[in-house]
Scaffold this motif. Structure first.
Motif, short mmCIF file in Angstrom:
data_model
loop_
_atom_site.label_atom_id
_atom_site.label_comp_id
_atom_site.label_asym_id
_atom_site.label_seq_id
_atom_site.Cartn_x
_atom_site.Cartn_y
_atom_site.Cartn_z
N GLY B 164 7.86 -24.07 -23.06
CA GLY B 164 6.75 -24.94 -23.42
C GLY B 164 5.48 -24.13 -23.68
N GLU B 165 5.28 -23.11 -22.84
CA GLU B 165 4.10 -22.25 -23.03
C GLU B 165 4.18 -21.49 -24.36
OE1 GLU B 165 2.78 -21.18 -18.46
OE2 GLU B 165 4.44 -20.07 -19.35
N ARG B 168 3.26 -23.75 -27.13
CA ARG B 168 1.82 -24.02 -27.21
C ARG B 168 1.10 -22.83 -27.84
NH1 ARG B 168 1.83 -25.57 -21.35
NH2 ARG B 168 -0.39 -25.02 -21.27
N GLN B 194 9.95 -32.03 -19.58
CA GLN B 194 8.59 -31.78 -19.11
C GLN B 194 7.80 -30.97 -20.14
OE1 GLN B 194 8.33 -29.58 -15.45
NE2 GLN B 194 6.11 -29.33 -15.72
N HIS B 195 8.46 -29.93 -20.66
CA HIS B 195 7.80 -29.09 -21.64
C HIS B 195 7.62 -29.82 -22.98
CE1 HIS B 195 9.05 -25.47 -19.09
NE2 HIS B 195 7.76 -25.69 -18.93
N ASP B 197 6.91 -32.93 -23.22
CA ASP B 197 5.70 -33.74 -23.05
C ASP B 197 4.44 -32.91 -23.23
OD1 ASP B 197 7.45 -35.71 -22.56
OD2 ASP B 197 7.13 -35.81 -20.40
N GLU B 198 4.45 -31.70 -22.65
CA GLU B 198 3.28 -30.82 -22.79
C GLU B 198 2.98 -30.55 -24.26
OE1 GLU B 198 4.25 -27.93 -18.99
OE2 GLU B 198 3.97 -27.04 -20.97
N THR B 202 -0.12 -31.87 -26.65
CA THR B 202 -0.96 -30.92 -27.39
C THR B 202 -1.07 -31.33 -28.86
OG1 THR B 202 -0.20 -29.18 -25.91
CG2 THR B 202 -1.27 -28.48 -27.95
N SER B 256 3.54 -38.50 -17.88
CA SER B 256 4.03 -37.30 -17.20
C SER B 256 5.51 -37.51 -16.90
CB SER B 256 3.25 -37.09 -15.91
OG SER B 256 3.62 -38.10 -14.99
#
Lengths: 225, 270
Positions: B164-165, B168, B194-195, B197-198, B202, B256
């Protein structure tokens, strides 16, 4: 043992000269590998079938050159190249003349390594460069080389070590060098201990180069950490 | 903003005896508006990635035309086409970050490409760049990293980040040139929920704060439903419909993971 040390002392001048000759032959051929072999290998990668800038005729030409240089037995290659060497450096004898055929081989070897190293880079990297509007020069210098740098260093290490091996037979055209010293003094004058000492010297040199290359390549590689 | 006019893309099948061809896209017409998040859904092989890649002319149409802000990229000379591409951001399924560059250098990369022969100048071999250009692009890259909440990781390398990072960071890179359009090719398909959703949160912020039009290709219907205004549905290269996505859900924020898990497990799937 004492006697060996004494004779090594006597030959000190020749040993130093031969190391310098080997250094010169390696230096010229590796310089050629970087200046000509790197662009040539890059060109082969770009032009190959399915490559980012497919050009069949260019690939065939470069690929043919590499294959021919690599497949002719080296001793024959040196002799066959004599007319060219004489034309290029004005003489066919001595260390500078010996650097000519060595350079051909270094260029061909490194070009092939570069091509194979670049092929390993994910195709997505080329796609990314395209999507960012990079031109071919930028694709190579900003995307491919940075991603391939550890592989390029490792393959240069391998080429360096191969060139040490090739340079040992350059005595046939008066190239001198460590290998020539070992053959003339060690083998032809039956001073086998001198030959073994020289071989040990070469082994140590190769190990140092390999260690240096491996460490450098690891330091440059961030792919897995 | 983006117009597809009767666009067909066909490939000659490799090894085919007759000069038969396969249609990846067949007479597709659609348009994407300013600041719109437009989805493209379909099974694998439906032609949705091909459609996306035509917007920045990574693929060229066999017939028909794709125009972006009135410009038909396929008709441009390569050099002008490259210039246009710099105004269209792209995000990939596999992130496509350069592994040997830091997060900051990855994000600054598109800016540095603008400087002609920047690669030589960087090594002191060519004409020096505008003084301060490098610092300015680093500042701009930091700004974008802060926007995607990755500012603290600027000096790391991609291998040290989660999926996920990484995505981004890739979004920050795609936005660093302030594009009008962001193309997303299955941006969450290799991420866990989860990722996902992140990343989707964004993308929603990108539209809300920058007004960027986003073309989002995905086979994940949840992702499309949660983010898009409209979505094209493709089947075997044909456009079978454009769905107007109901505005019932709170589209500006993704729940979340724990919130969604609770709703799902308790049977409340609204």
């Amino acid at each position: 043992m004492n006697e060996l040390a004494q004779r090594l002392g006597e030959y000190r001048g020749e040993i130093v000269t031969s190391i310098v000759e080997t250094g010169a032959m390696l230096g010229w051929s590796l310089l050629a590998a970087v200046l000509i072999g790197l662009p040539m290998g890059t060109g082969m990668y770009l032009a190959r079938r399915g490559g980012p800038k497919e050009r069949g005729w260019l690939y065939s030409g470069l690929n043919g050159f590499v294959n021919v240089v690599r497949s002719v037995p080296f001793l024959l290659f040196v002799v066959a190249l004599i007319p060219f060497t004489r034309w290029a450096v004005g003489t066919s004898f001595g260390t500078t003349a010996a650097a000519v055929p060595l350079s051909f081989v270094a260029v061909a070897l490194y070009a092939r390594w570069v091509e194979q190293t670049l092929v390993e880079i994910p195709r997505d990297t080329v796609e990314l460069a395209d999507s960012l509007g990079a031109n071919t020069f930028q694709l190579v210098t900003r995307f491919l080389y940075p991603e391939a740098r550890s592989g390029l260093v490792l393959s240069m290490t391998t080429v360096t070590i191969s060139m040490i091996s090739y340079s040992t037979i350059m005595g046939v055209v008066g190239g001198g060098g460590v290998g020539d010293f070992a053959i003339r003094y060690g083998y032809q004058r039956y001073e086998y201990d001198i030959m073994y000492v020289t071989i040990a010297l070469i082994v140590v040199l190769v190990m140092l180069i390999q260690t240096f290359g491996t460490r450098l390549s690891m330091a440059l590689d961030h792919r897995s950490r | 903003m983006i117009e597809f006019d009767q666009v067909t893309k066909s490939y000659t099948q490799p090894g085919a005896r007759r000069a038969g061809s396969v249609h990846a896209l067949h007479e597709v017409s659609l348009s994407v508006g300013e600041s719109e998040i437009f989805g493209v859904v379909g099974e694998s092989g439906s032609g949705k990635s091909t459609l996306l890649r035509m917007v920045n002319a990574l693929e060229l149409p066999s017939s028909g035309a794709v125009t972006v802000n009135g410009v038909n990229l396929a008709a441009l000379r390569p050099r002008d086409r490259r210039a246009q591409r710099r105004r269209i951001g792209m995000v990939f399924q596999q992130f496509n970050l350069l592994a040997n560059k830091t997060v900051l250098a990855n994000v600054a990369l598109p800016l540095n490409l603008h400087q002609r022969l920047g690669g030589l100048a960087e090594r002191g071999l060519g004409p020096r760049r505008r003084p301060g250009a490098e610092a300015a692009s680093a500042d701009r890259a930091r700004e974008m990293l802060d926007f995607v909440n990755m500012g603290a990781q600027a000096s790391k390398h991609p291998a040290q980040l989660s999926g996920g990072e990484k995505q981004r960071v890739a979004i920050a890179r795609a936005l660093v040139n302030e594009p009008d359009i962001l193309l997303c090719d299955e941006p969450t398909s290799s991420l866990d929920s989860q990722h996902t959703d992140e990343v989707m949160a964004t993308l929603l912020r990108v539209r809300a704060e920058m007004g960027t039009s986003i073309l989002l290709v995905s086979h994940e219907l949840d992702v499309i439903r949660g983010a898009c205004d409209r979505a094209a549905i493709l089947e075997s290269g044909r456009l079978t419909g454009i769905a107007e996505i109901a505005r019932l859900q709170a589209r500006e924020s993704f729940d979340s993971y724990s919130e969604r898990a609770r709703k799902y497990l308790e049977g409340d799937q609204e």
